[in-house]
Design a protein around this motif. Structure first.
Motif, PDB file in Angstrom:
ATOM      1  N   UNK A  75       0.870  -1.169   0.000  1.00 26.60           N
ATOM      2  CA  UNK A  75       0.000   0.000   0.000  1.00 26.60           C
ATOM      3  C   UNK A  75       0.906   1.217   0.000  1.00 26.60           C
ATOM      4  N   UNK A  76       0.426   2.347  -0.497  1.00 26.63           N
ATOM      5  CA  UNK A  76       1.257   3.543  -0.580  1.00 26.63           C
ATOM      6  C   UNK A  76       0.566   4.716   0.107  1.00 26.63           C
ATOM      7  N   UNK A  77       1.343   5.501   0.838  1.00 25.28           N
ATOM      8  CA  UNK A  77       0.877   6.769   1.392  1.00 25.28           C
ATOM      9  C   UNK A  77       1.651   7.885   0.704  1.00 25.28           C
ATOM     10  N   UNK A  78       0.934   8.892   0.205  1.00 24.07           N
ATOM     11  CA  UNK A  78       1.545  10.005  -0.518  1.00 24.07           C
ATOM     12  C   UNK A  78       1.193  11.303   0.196  1.00 24.07           C
ATOM     13  N   UNK A  79       2.198  12.174   0.345  1.00 27.06           N
ATOM     14  CA  UNK A  79       1.943  13.503   0.902  1.00 27.06           C
ATOM     15  C   UNK A  79       2.283  14.548  -0.158  1.00 27.06           C
ATOM     16  N   UNK A  86      -3.919   8.026   0.926  1.00 23.27           N
ATOM     17  CA  UNK A  86      -3.715   6.584   1.060  1.00 23.27           C
ATOM     18  C   UNK A  86      -4.133   5.925  -0.253  1.00 23.27           C
ATOM     19  N   UNK A  87      -3.199   5.206  -0.868  1.00 22.46           N
ATOM     20  CA  UNK A  87      -3.511   4.509  -2.118  1.00 22.46           C
ATOM     21  C   UNK A  87      -3.694   3.028  -1.803  1.00 22.46           C
ATOM     22  N   UNK A  88      -4.938   2.587  -1.888  1.00 21.87           N
ATOM     23  CA  UNK A  88      -5.383   1.252  -1.506  1.00 21.87           C
ATOM     24  C   UNK A  88      -5.314   1.078   0.015  1.00 21.87           C
ATOM     25  N   UNK A  89      -5.999   0.040   0.505  1.00 20.95           N
ATOM     26  CA  UNK A  89      -6.168  -0.068   1.953  1.00 20.95           C
ATOM     27  C   UNK A  89      -5.955  -1.476   2.492  1.00 20.95           C
ATOM     28  N   UNK A  90      -5.344  -2.355   1.693  1.00 20.04           N
ATOM     29  CA  UNK A  90      -5.007  -3.668   2.217  1.00 20.04           C
ATOM     30  C   UNK A  90      -6.202  -4.595   2.375  1.00 20.04           C
ATOM     31  N   UNK A  91      -5.938  -5.742   2.970  1.00 25.35           N
ATOM     32  CA  UNK A  91      -6.911  -6.827   3.031  1.00 25.35           C
ATOM     33  C   UNK A  91      -7.954  -6.658   4.122  1.00 25.35           C
ATOM     34  N   UNK A 120      -6.538  12.637   4.150  1.00 25.91           N
ATOM     35  CA  UNK A 120      -7.553  13.489   3.498  1.00 25.91           C
ATOM     36  C   UNK A 120      -8.215  12.799   2.315  1.00 25.91           C
ATOM     37  N   UNK A 121      -7.465  11.892   1.669  1.00 24.94           N
ATOM     38  CA  UNK A 121      -7.957  11.237   0.456  1.00 24.94           C
ATOM     39  C   UNK A 121      -7.539   9.774   0.450  1.00 24.94           C
ATOM     40  N   UNK A 122      -8.377   8.944  -0.138  1.00 27.28           N
ATOM     41  CA  UNK A 122      -8.038   7.558  -0.446  1.00 27.28           C
ATOM     42  C   UNK A 122      -8.225   7.368  -1.944  1.00 27.28           C
ATOM     43  N   UNK A 123      -7.264   6.741  -2.590  1.00 24.51           N
ATOM     44  CA  UNK A 123      -7.391   6.371  -4.000  1.00 24.51           C
ATOM     45  C   UNK A 123      -7.418   4.852  -4.069  1.00 24.51           C
ATOM     46  N   UNK A 124      -8.398   4.303  -4.751  1.00 20.29           N
ATOM     47  CA  UNK A 124      -8.501   2.855  -4.905  1.00 20.29           C
ATOM     48  C   UNK A 124      -8.147   2.469  -6.336  1.00 20.29           C
ATOM     49  N   UNK A 131      -7.711  -4.618  -1.462  1.00 16.83           N
ATOM     50  CA  UNK A 131      -7.450  -3.205  -1.720  1.00 16.83           C
ATOM     51  C   UNK A 131      -8.414  -2.296  -0.968  1.00 16.83           C
ATOM     52  N   UNK A 132      -9.554  -2.838  -0.544  1.00 16.56           N
ATOM     53  CA  UNK A 132     -10.529  -2.041   0.222  1.00 16.56           C
ATOM     54  C   UNK A 132     -10.730  -2.560   1.632  1.00 16.56           C
ATOM     55  N   UNK A 133     -10.229  -3.765   1.927  1.00 13.49           N
ATOM     56  CA  UNK A 133     -10.557  -4.427   3.185  1.00 13.49           C
ATOM     57  C   UNK A 133     -10.186  -3.661   4.434  1.00 13.49           C
ATOM     58  N   UNK A 134      -9.070  -2.924   4.386  1.00 19.60           N
ATOM     59  CA  UNK A 134      -8.665  -2.178   5.568  1.00 19.60           C
ATOM     60  C   UNK A 134      -9.647  -1.108   5.980  1.00 19.60           C
ATOM     61  N   UNK A 135     -10.461  -0.648   5.029  1.00 20.44           N
ATOM     62  CA  UNK A 135     -11.434   0.399   5.330  1.00 20.44           C
ATOM     63  C   UNK A 135     -12.691  -0.143   5.985  1.00 20.44           C
ATOM     64  N   UNK A 136     -12.924  -1.462   5.899  1.00 24.53           N
ATOM     65  CA  UNK A 136     -14.145  -2.020   6.468  1.00 24.53           C
ATOM     66  C   UNK A 136     -13.872  -2.842   7.725  1.00 24.53           C
ATOM     67  N   UNK A 137     -12.675  -2.711   8.276  1.00 25.16           N
ATOM     68  CA  UNK A 137     -12.390  -3.300   9.584  1.00 25.16           C
ATOM     69  C   UNK A 137     -13.182  -2.525  10.635  1.00 25.16           C
TER      70      UNK A 137
END
Length: 305
Positions: A75-79, A86-91, A120-124, A131-137
């Motif tokens: 996964x990548x974090x960009x500033x 946050x680019x993608x969010x893992x399993x 501030x932003x998430x890119x999927x 790629x989205x699983x970390x957001x639904x924990x």
């Protein structure tokens, strides 16, 4: 990587003896590759349409076991400016699939000093579960900003309303898990979605572009500042895709188009010389692409530490 408005880094415990993050500077933009862990999957998932003898030879040449090996999850974090992306969010977590070595993103962001509330932003790149699983924990959404912007291709959102799995070659259980994760994500974050058709500038120097192939809305993210360039290619490129870009991946919903996309992106990367990071390339997955006869060659960067 320096991120303002974050907590202090947590101390690493014994489980973090292996590094789980790697920082890269792209001009004035900070990029941090974070490992979400690994997925143990059958080796046939990489190149299920390949000649068995050639497939076995490639695994042997790469010193990989013949039956299953660990796929990285990056996964990548960009500033960029005042935006933390946050680019993608893992399993995330799906006990039914028994994948305990993945889904590490949240604790590893904390270890890196990145407060979820600072994002501030998430890119999927797409809406597969890893790629989205970390957001639904459970408990994660409550820690995110209510005005969080989640950027995803409109075609991707549309696809997961009634997904087609007729051309994939996945292990048992995965199609149902993917459907369930995408459905829950869409329900939980519908008001946060910012969809785009083909291309969208998320922040200065950070542009997401739809490629299709892997899924109809699969996208890549290009980061550019000054003379520096980096592409996060999501699932468009896998370890076997350099020598054998024509080999299909079991998670590709349109494998023929995915192969065409892969060749196009690898040619672009070889011509520009920019850095490549991809979800399932071995961590930290930072390197270049070179032309090697009729195929390509992966050239990892020397670690800077």
């Amino acid at each position: 990587m320096t991120l303002r408005n974050t907590s202090h880094p947590a101390k690493s415990g014994p489980e973090e003896l292996v590094p789980s993050r790697y920082a890269v500077k792209i001009g004035e933009i900070d990029v941090l590759v974070v490992s979400d862990g690994v997925l143990p999957l059958p080796t046939k998932m990489l190149g299920y349409n390949a000649d068995p003898t050639e497939h076995a030879a490639w695994l042997n040449d790469m010193f990989l076991p013949p039956d299953a090996f660990d796929w990285a999850l990056n996964v990548v974090v960009v500033r960029s400016g005042e935006q933390t992306i946050l680019i993608d969010a893992g399993l995330g977590l799906d006990p039914a699939l028994n994948l305990p070595r993945a889904g590490q993103l949240i604790k590893r962001l904390e270890a890196a000093g990145i407060d979820l509330g600072s994002v501030t932003d998430v890119v999927l790149t797409h809406m597969h579960m890893d790629h989205v699983g970390g957001l639904i924990v459970d408990g994660v959404k409550e820690r995110l900003r209510p005005d969080l912007r989640i950027h995803v291709a409109a075609a991707e959102v549309k696809f997961w309303e009634s997904p087609d799995f007729t051309h994939v070659n996945m292990p048992p259980g995965f199609p149902d898990a993917l459907r369930a994760a995408a459905k829950r994500f869409a329900e939980d974050y519908r008001s946060n979605l910012r969809t785009f058709d083909d291309e969208h500038e998320v922040a200065p120097g950070v542009v997401v572009s739809r490629t299709g192939g892997h899924t109809p809305g699969h996208s890549v993210v290009r980061v550019a500042s000054g003379k520096d360039r980096l592409m996060f290619a999501g699932d468009a490129v896998f370890a076997v895709g350099f020598e054998h870009p024509e080999w299909y991946n079991g998670f590709e919903h349109d494998p023929e188009e995915a192969a065409r996309v892969r060749v196009r992106l690898l040619r672009e990367l070889a011509e520009t010389g920019e850095l490549l990071v991809a979800t399932h390339m071995p961590f930290p997955s930072v390197g270049h692409v070179a032309v090697d006869g009729n195929h390509f060659r992966w050239v990892p960067v020397f670690w800077d530490y």
